[in-house]
Design an enzyme around this catalytic site. Structure first.
Site, PDB file in Angstrom:
ATOM      1  N   ASP A   3     -41.756  21.870  15.479  1.00  0.00           N
ATOM      2  CA  ASP A   3     -41.278  20.658  14.959  1.00  0.00           C
ATOM      3  C   ASP A   3     -41.050  20.455  13.399  1.00  0.00           C
ATOM      4  OD1 ASP A   3     -41.133  19.792  17.563  1.00  0.00           O
ATOM      5  OD2 ASP A   3     -42.574  17.973  17.472  1.00  0.00           O
ATOM      6  N   LYS A  47     -37.345  18.742  22.876  1.00  0.00           N
ATOM      7  CA  LYS A  47     -38.189  18.054  23.721  1.00  0.00           C
ATOM      8  C   LYS A  47     -38.066  16.624  23.362  1.00  0.00           C
ATOM      9  CE  LYS A  47     -41.944  19.045  20.601  1.00  0.00           C
ATOM     10  NZ  LYS A  47     -42.615  17.777  20.268  1.00  0.00           N
ATOM     11  N   CYS A  69     -48.233  17.309  18.363  1.00  0.00           N
ATOM     12  CA  CYS A  69     -47.250  18.219  19.090  1.00  0.00           C
ATOM     13  C   CYS A  69     -47.973  19.697  18.958  1.00  0.00           C
ATOM     14  CB  CYS A  69     -46.139  18.346  18.569  1.00  0.00           C
ATOM     15  SG  CYS A  69     -45.340  16.580  18.752  1.00  0.00           S
TER      16      CYS A  69
END
Ligand SMILES: [Zn+2]
Length: 217
Positions: free
Chosen positions: A10, A111, A156
């Protein structure tokens, strides 16, 4: 011969300076990522990136729940932090950081597309109901060793690392390639401790690079 992959979690504009869910000092991870990308490319190892990729009506958004951002509640039976709207599909905030060396990324994994549940991990949603393609992609290439870094340490990155270990991967975490949200001041530290307790090995970039040189020598 073990096969390995670099997993960049990310590294998106919304988590960096000026972004909707900016994480302190997040931009400092991009140089670490580029260094690792160069190293993995040089050795012919795989490089993948995950992207948080939400529809505008995602259930984790404070605006959707009409709750103050960074407070907590429950989403479909799971504890949930209400986040500012972030990483909306195709928005500029959802793009990878402009200084990231993106042309060497072999594959991107998205995601958080299901509005009913959040997905911190690169491998599953938060209730492990659905798997992303990442595990199959790695297994098809006989990759069993992962180097993981990115944003954010306490969400994450942490859940990606814990799932990778549970799936049987050997995992190195490059700590200076990670930054945390730190809703509580100790969250990132606790997350690194959880990763190490579960079996991950923690390195700084320099330690990790030195370890590679020793392995080659
Ligand atoms: Zn998200």
């Amino acid at each position: 011969m073990t096969q390995r992959a670099l997993v960049l979690v990310d590294l998106q504009n919304d988590f960096c300076a000026g972004g909707a869910l900016a994480v302190a000092q997040a931009d400092e991870t991009i140089g670490v990522a580029n260094h690792l990308i160069e190293e993995f490319r040089r050795r012919g190892d795989a490089i993948v990136a995950t992207l948080d990729w939400h529809p505008a009506n995602h259930g984790s958004f404070a605006s959707v729940q009409q709750q103050p951002p960074y407070t907590t509640g429950e989403l479909d039976g799971l504890p949930q932090t209400w986040w500012p709207d972030h990483c909306i599909q195709h928005s500029s905030g959802a793009q990878l950081h402009p200084l990231l060396n993106q042309q060497n990324i072999d594959e991107r994994f998205y995601k958080g597309e299901n509005p009913a549940i959040d997905s911190y991990s690169a491998f599953y949603d938060n209730d492990h109901r659905q798997k992303t393609r990442l595990d199959d992609w790695l297994r098809e290439r006989q990759i069993d060793q992962l180097v993981i870094m990115g944003l954010a340490t306490d969400y994450c990155v942490k859940f990606s690392v814990l799932d990778a270990l549970a799936l049987g991967y050997r995992v190195d975490v490059v700590t200076d390639g990670c930054r945390g949200v730190n809703l509580r001041a100790q969250d990132s530290l606790a997350a690194f401790q959880d990763m190490a307790a579960a079996g991950a090995t923690l390195y700084t970039l320099n330690n990790w690079l030195e370890m590679q040189d020793q392995t080659l020598a």
